[in-house]
Design an enzyme around this catalytic site. Structure first.
Site, mmCIF file in Angstrom:
data_model
loop_
_atom_site.group_PDB
_atom_site.id
_atom_site.type_symbol
_atom_site.label_atom_id
_atom_site.label_comp_id
_atom_site.label_asym_id
_atom_site.label_seq_id
_atom_site.Cartn_x
_atom_site.Cartn_y
_atom_site.Cartn_z
ATOM 1 C CG MET A 41 -62.312 74.890 13.925
ATOM 2 S SD MET A 41 -63.611 73.634 13.982
ATOM 3 C CE MET A 41 -62.851 72.313 13.041
ATOM 4 C CG ASN A 99 -71.311 74.117 10.257
ATOM 5 O OD1 ASN A 99 -70.126 74.284 9.931
ATOM 6 N ND2 ASN A 99 -71.657 73.413 11.331
ATOM 7 C CG HIS A 146 -71.499 68.801 13.279
ATOM 8 N ND1 HIS A 146 -70.638 69.505 14.095
ATOM 9 C CD2 HIS A 146 -71.843 67.686 13.968
ATOM 10 C CE1 HIS A 146 -70.476 68.841 15.224
ATOM 11 N NE2 HIS A 146 -71.190 67.736 15.179
ATOM 12 C CB ILE A 199 -69.612 79.802 18.366
ATOM 13 C CG1 ILE A 199 -69.386 78.293 18.484
ATOM 14 C CG2 ILE A 199 -71.084 80.151 18.614
ATOM 15 C CD1 ILE A 199 -69.861 77.645 19.752
ATOM 16 C CG LEU A 200 -70.246 82.828 13.010
ATOM 17 C CD1 LEU A 200 -70.668 82.469 11.597
ATOM 18 C CD2 LEU A 200 -69.326 84.038 13.016
ATOM 19 C CB ALA A 227 -70.483 61.610 5.090
ATOM 20 C CG ASN A 240 -65.377 69.493 4.403
ATOM 21 O OD1 ASN A 240 -66.185 68.776 3.828
ATOM 22 N ND2 ASN A 240 -64.839 69.178 5.574
#
Ligand code: GAR
Length: 204
Positions: free
Chosen positions: A95, A112, A114, A97-98, A184, A17
């Site tokens: 990877m 982000n 997903h 979590i904030l 996508a 990405n």
């Protein structure tokens, strides 16, 4: 004259990405923002090599090497981001979590990607290949990808763009992951990056 939005991309792994963002910038699809920095939480991430090959500055901020403390990890991230004047953060396969303490400092300035159609197959525990395993196990016939703003709820922020992808007979998680990326993620992430960068960019 347009003052471009200063972008940091946060990564953990292969960085396809990130590559899509770099390619979109080179192709002029991203024209209101500039990738100034790539940060990885993992020193071995191939994404760092992709950034270096594109001449983009890199940094490694590892929670483990900082003693495993979330607060210290996030404070270090913020220091690095501020030192570069970053205005928009793109999570591209990041990877970690904030916490609310971090996300509240960048309202509508963190996005982000997903690999599912949120609100399906998202939230805690749904990342990478696990998302596609869950979609196949459930038996859905359509999946896709979502780009959303990041707030304190994992995968819970406002949706910016989504794109559906067909599930085919015989799909494995790996085959499906590749199709979702190609059809996508690699399209909607650069599009969303340009949309949000344009909102934040200033004419001077
Ligand atoms: C991508 O499929 C991305 O959507 C996913 O991890 C992969 C990273 O690939 N992210 C998440 O699951 C976040 N919840 P990449 O490193 O090749 O871009």
């Amino acid at each position: 004259m347009l003052k471009k939005t200063r972008i940091a991309v946060l990564v953990s792994g292969g960085g396809t990405n990130l590559q899509a963002l770099i390619d979109a910038q080179n192709a002029g699809i991203i024209k209101s923002g500039q990738i100034e920095l790539v940060i990885s939480n993992n020193a071995d991430a191939y994404a760092l090599t992709r950034a270096q090959n594109a001449g983009i500055d890199t940094a490694v901020v590892s929670k483990k090497e900082l003693g495993g403390d979330q607060r210290v990890f996030e404070e270090t991230l913020i220091e690095v981001l501020m030192s570069k004047g970053i205005e928009l953060i793109i999570l591209a396969g990041f990877m970690c979590i904030l916490s609310a303490s971090f996300t509240s400092k960048y309202p509508k300035r963190i996005i982000n990607v997903h690999p599912s159609l949120i609100p399906s197959f998202c939230g805690k525990g749904f990342y990478g290949l696990h998302v596609h395993e869950a979609a196949l196990e459930y038996g859905v016939k359509v999946t896709g990808a979502t780009v959303h703003f990041v707030n304190e709820i994992p995968d819970g922020g406002e949706i910016i763009l989504q794109k559906a992808v067909e599930i085919k007979d015989g799909d494995t998680p790996e085959i499906l992951q590749k199709r979702v990326m190609e059809e996508a993620e690699w399209k909607i992430l650069p599009q969303a990056a340009e949309m949000v960068s344009a909102e934040l960019a200033e004419y001077i």
